[in-house]
Scaffold this active site. Structure first.
Site, PDB file in Angstrom:
ATOM      1  N   CYS A  34       0.829  -1.202   0.000  1.00 17.58           N
ATOM      2  CA  CYS A  34       0.000   0.000   0.000  1.00 17.58           C
ATOM      3  C   CYS A  34       0.866   1.255   0.000  1.00 17.58           C
ATOM      4  O   CYS A  34       2.057   1.216   0.304  1.00 17.58           O
ATOM      5  CB  CYS A  34      -0.893   0.045   1.244  1.00 17.58           C
ATOM      6  SG  CYS A  34      -1.978  -1.375   1.456  1.00 17.58           S
ATOM      7  N   ASP A 441      18.890  37.460 -13.586  1.00 19.03           N
ATOM      8  CA  ASP A 441      17.573  37.655 -14.202  1.00 19.03           C
ATOM      9  C   ASP A 441      16.971  38.985 -13.764  1.00 19.03           C
ATOM     10  O   ASP A 441      17.002  39.349 -12.580  1.00 19.03           O
ATOM     11  CB  ASP A 441      16.644  36.515 -13.791  1.00 19.03           C
ATOM     12  CG  ASP A 441      15.260  36.643 -14.388  1.00 19.03           C
ATOM     13  OD1 ASP A 441      15.101  36.309 -15.575  1.00 19.03           O
ATOM     14  OD2 ASP A 441      14.350  37.089 -13.656  1.00 19.03           O
TER      15      ASP A 441
END
Length: 492
Positions: A34, A441
């Site tokens: 599981c 940037d």
């Protein structure tokens, strides 16, 4: 994590979905495995066995739980944040390299011998590359069984199985049901897509902030290749066996994925690339916890937690677009890329009658193309595009999900006209380096100035050391301080 028994037990007992994909729980009394968040009553700790991968659990004789469907859980975030050979191998296996090139092909791409790759994967994941690829084929088969009307024989070969017998045996072993029983079980609640389309649900770890993720992709969309339509990001896909078109719509617990493929053998690759594009296997809790420790970033994280890094489905394509976008506006970069697509992109048909019409040109085509009459820019920049396409087409520089990040940076940095901004953009969005940082940037520098952070590249990089190894995510929070279309979902 699977070796920390007590921590795994606590996660299972708490049904903590944050750990889905990190490990799998085999239950010796039932023979099933599981995900940690399985809604069933947790087994007694003495009956739990923890595995680092679904393939490991399957090799140990466990079959997938029919209730929590562990095969559909998000992938482990480990493979997208590490640069070692195991992580690179897992990314390449997810992209279908073993199915296409075999284990020798995987080893060659990694620069290791087959024996070394086998040993390292078994040591960390409890399964070798063939078992890991087999587990992936089983998941692909289940998707096709449950979401398509294809005859099961066609499903077997589309999922990559060499024979129908192997397909039947694998599905029965992994899921505890025959292929026909799986299909019959799914008919009651399956969501049907239109003819020729597959509708899938792409799970992710919460939280997820869709604003910058889908906003960035929509704002930078190349005409003919990408579009935002009716609340979904749509684009064409170049895949190993053909082409495809995908529509991705954000939801509260999963991303709705509508997929058309010219060849169903590309299904697992298409899904893997869409998950990579949207950074769906990220661990937002770990990212946000670290970034929230910075007094400057903490309010930004609290305002919109769960930001992802918008990536790409094609690293080479993104590298070319990054060069086209150097020192120009988003609109100008889209225009340049659109002209390339119109001149050299292969035509495709949009199955939904939208605005998608072409694939982005291949590197082989761009390497030999005359760009002088197509790109209205300085000759030096056109030459940079041509040279980049040439080294990517030849394999001199490798940009794919399994690439060595530092080797790719080095290969790009020596190319004429490719500066630090481009290299880090490619590292962040094409290669998936979570620590890539765009110190030069303009948007990052404007955000830094507004927040009282250093503005010079050197000083800002030094200040950002506290954000490691999640500086690429810090960039998303910095960008979000600006008033730009990349930070918000489009309005239809």
């Amino acid at each position: 994590m699977h070796e920390d028994f007590e921590r795994c037990v606590r996660a299972v007992q708490a049904k903590d979905a944050r750990f889905d994909g990190w490990f799998f729980t085999g239950v010796v009394t039932t023979g099933i495995y599981c995900r940690p968040s399985c809604p069933a009553v947790p087994p007694k700790p003495r009956n739990m066995r923890f595995h680092p991968s679904a393939a490991s659990a399957q090799q140990a004789g466990f079959r997938a739980c029919k209730r929590c469907r562990p095969d559909t859980s998000p992938g482990s975030p480990e493979w997208n944040v590490r640069a070692d050979v195991v992580a690179r191998a897992m990314r390449l296996i997810g992209d279908g390299v073993v199915d296409r090139e075999g284990v020798p092909g995987l080893a060659s791409r990694l620069g290791y011998s087959v024996r070394q790759v086998e040993r390292q994967l078994r040591a960390e994941l409890g399964a070798g590359p063939l078992a890991l690829a087999r587990s992936q084929r089983a998941q692909t088969a289940r998707l096709l069984i449950e979401t398509s009307a294809l005859p099961l024989g066609q499903v077997a070969f589309a999922a990559g199985f060499a024979s129908i017998r192997t397909f039947n045996e694998t599905v029965a072993q992994v899921f505890g049901m025959t292929p026909s029983a799986l299909r019959e079980r799914a008919r009651g609640g399956a969501v049907q897509a239109q003819a020729g389309m597959l509708r899938l649900r792409l799970p992710f770890r919460q939280p997820l902030c869709p604003d910058n993720l889908f906003g960035h992709l929509a704002a930078t969309a190349v005409p003919g290749v990408e579009e935002w339509r009716e609340g979904a990001y749509r684009r064409t896909l170049r895949l190993p066996h053909g082409s495809g078109v995908v529509s991705l719509r954000p939801g509260p617990v999963y991303v709705d994925c509508l997929l058309w493929l010219s060849d169903l053998r590309d299904l697992s690759r298409a899904i893997s690339r869409c998950r990579w594009l949207l950074d769906l296997d990220a661990d937002p809790v770990a990212v946000d916890e670290l970034l929230s420790g910075d007094e400057v970033l903490a309010p930004l994280v609290a305002k919109a937690p769960g930001r992802r890094v918008p990536r790409t489905v094609d690293p080479a394509e993104f590298a070319v677009r990054a060069v086209l976008g150097q020192q120009v506006s988003t609109a100008a970069a889209r225009t340049h890329a659109g002209r390339l697509v119109e001149a050299f992109g292969e035509e495709v048909v949009d199955p939904q009658g939208g605005g998608l019409s072409r694939l982005f040109p291949s590197m082989e085509v761009l390497a030999g193309a005359d760009l002088s009459g197509v790109l209205a820019m300085p000759a030096a920049r056109r030459d940079s595009v041509s040279r980049l396409a040439s080294v990517l087409a030849s394999g001199e520089v490798v940009l794919d999900v399994g690439a060595d990040w530092e080797a790719a940076r080095a290969g790009l940095s020596v190319l004429p006209g490719v500066g630090p901004w481009t290299v880090e953009s490619v590292a962040m969005r094409a290669l998936g380096d979570p620590d890539a940082f765009l110190a030069t940037d303009l948007g990052v520098r404007q955000a830094a100035e507004g927040l009282g952070l250093p503005v010079s590249a050197g000083a800002l990089t030094a200040r950002a050391r506290a954000w490691r190894p999640w500086r690429a995510y810090a960039v998303q929070y910095l960008w979000a301080t600006g008033d730009h279309a990349i930070n918000r979902l489009p309005v239809d």
